[in-house]
Design an enzyme around this catalytic site. Structure first.
Site, short mmCIF file in Angstrom:
data_model
loop_
_atom_site.label_atom_id
_atom_site.label_comp_id
_atom_site.label_asym_id
_atom_site.label_seq_id
_atom_site.Cartn_x
_atom_site.Cartn_y
_atom_site.Cartn_z
N HIS A 1 -4.63 -30.38 -15.04
CA HIS A 1 -4.27 -29.40 -16.07
C HIS A 1 -2.94 -28.73 -15.68
O HIS A 1 -2.10 -28.45 -16.54
CB HIS A 1 -5.39 -28.36 -16.17
CG HIS A 1 -5.43 -27.63 -17.48
ND1 HIS A 1 -6.30 -26.61 -17.73
CD2 HIS A 1 -4.69 -27.80 -18.62
CE1 HIS A 1 -6.09 -26.16 -18.97
NE2 HIS A 1 -5.13 -26.87 -19.53
N GLU B 1 -14.26 -30.90 -15.67
CA GLU B 1 -14.19 -29.63 -14.94
C GLU B 1 -14.99 -29.77 -13.65
O GLU B 1 -16.09 -30.32 -13.65
CB GLU B 1 -14.83 -28.50 -15.77
CG GLU B 1 -14.17 -28.21 -17.09
CD GLU B 1 -13.10 -27.12 -17.00
OE1 GLU B 1 -12.91 -26.54 -15.91
OE2 GLU B 1 -12.45 -26.87 -18.04
ZN LIG Z 1 -8.10 -26.36 -16.88
#
Ligand SMILES: [Zn+2]
Length: 277
Positions: A177, A104
């Site tokens: 993602h 992230e």
């Molecule tokens: Zn994500």
């Protein structure tokens, strides 16, 4: 940036902040992980995102959260399955948590232009310097996105490089993602140089150079192109207009403008820059 190392499925280095996330304890099956999934947090800052994702009652987590100064929070060891991918599908596989390491990056995600400022979904406002107008790979119209910092991109590159080179894992792909959950997810979005990461880290032309946003081999295609101090038609001109065929290197893109370097550096309208034939 300081050196990073991998020790017993954990990152080691001055910028690494280990955090405990006991809810994740399932180990990967042999041969896994083979994929890195890149995300943005859509959060306010790296620490608050890390504190949130490690909570016992939150059904999400990630291996790493990379802050805007290049600091790295590690929540889950790299040999342990984290919960970052959710429902996901790509190249015949589903549920990517079991195949992948989740990274992230602290980034607010999509921004909405409000007056002269740019607002995140959680209300925080950003200035134009931190916003990029770009078309998402899964969409057809440009919208505003929070930019990543060079420190973050470089930290992420170093981590990916370590994981790819490590014999402990078999990393052969880097995906966003947004690619394994299109329609549901938009991270890391167009401000992240995902295609560059793949081409520079995974393929034959791989390199240990920092990933620059610069593009070389571009030329001016207007008769005379004004070059300005800032990306705005109201900004001061920094030199005589550039002539047709002037070679430039694109350093940065913003709001339909390129910051280019020739003998001098300044902003030009990007519609008048093309690839050299
Ligand atoms: Zn994500």
């Amino acid at each position: 940036m300081n050196e990073l190392a991998l020790v017993n499925h954990k990152l080691a280095g001055d910028r690494v902040i280990p955090m405990n996330c006991p809810k994740n304890f399932d180990k990967f099956t042999p041969g896994m992980p083979d994929t890195i999934i890149i995300h943005y947090t859509a959060g306010r800052d790296a620490l608050s995102s890390a504190e949130y994702l490690r909570k016992d009652d939150i059904k999400a987590s990630a291996h790493l959260i990379i802050g805007r100064n290049g600091e790295i929070y590690q929540l889950v060891d790299f040999n342990t399955v984290a919960w970052h991918a959710g429902e996901s599908q790509y190249a015949g596989r589903t549920f990517f948590n079991r195949y992948s390491i989740g990274i992230e990056l602290d980034n607010a995600g999509r921004l909405e232009k409000v007056g002269t400022e740019f607002q995140a979904w959680f209300g925080k406002k950003y200035q134009q310097n931190d916003a990029l107008l770009a078309v998402h790979r899964n969409e057809s119209h440009p919208t505003w996105w929070h930019t990543y910092t060079p420190e973050q991109i470089e930290a992420c590159r170093q981590v990916c490089d370590l994981l790819i080179k490590s014999p402990a894992y078999s990393i052969s792909s880097i995906l966003g993602h947004e690619e394994i959950a299109p329609g549901r997810k938009t991270d890391p979005g167009p401000a992240f140089p995902l295609d560059k990461f793949r081409s520079m880290l995974l393929f034959q032309n791989r390199t240990d150079e920092p990933i620059q946003l610069a593009m070389e081999g571009k030329v001016v295609n207007a008769d005379l192109l004004n070059i300005r101090q800032d990306p705005s038609i109201e900004a001061k001109k920094v030199a005589q207009p550039l002539k047709t065929g002037t070679e430039v290197t694109v350093l940065e893109e913003k709001n339909g403008w390129y910051r280019v370097e020739t003998k001098i550096t300044g902003w030009v309208s990007k519609g008048y820059i093309e690839t050299k034939q």
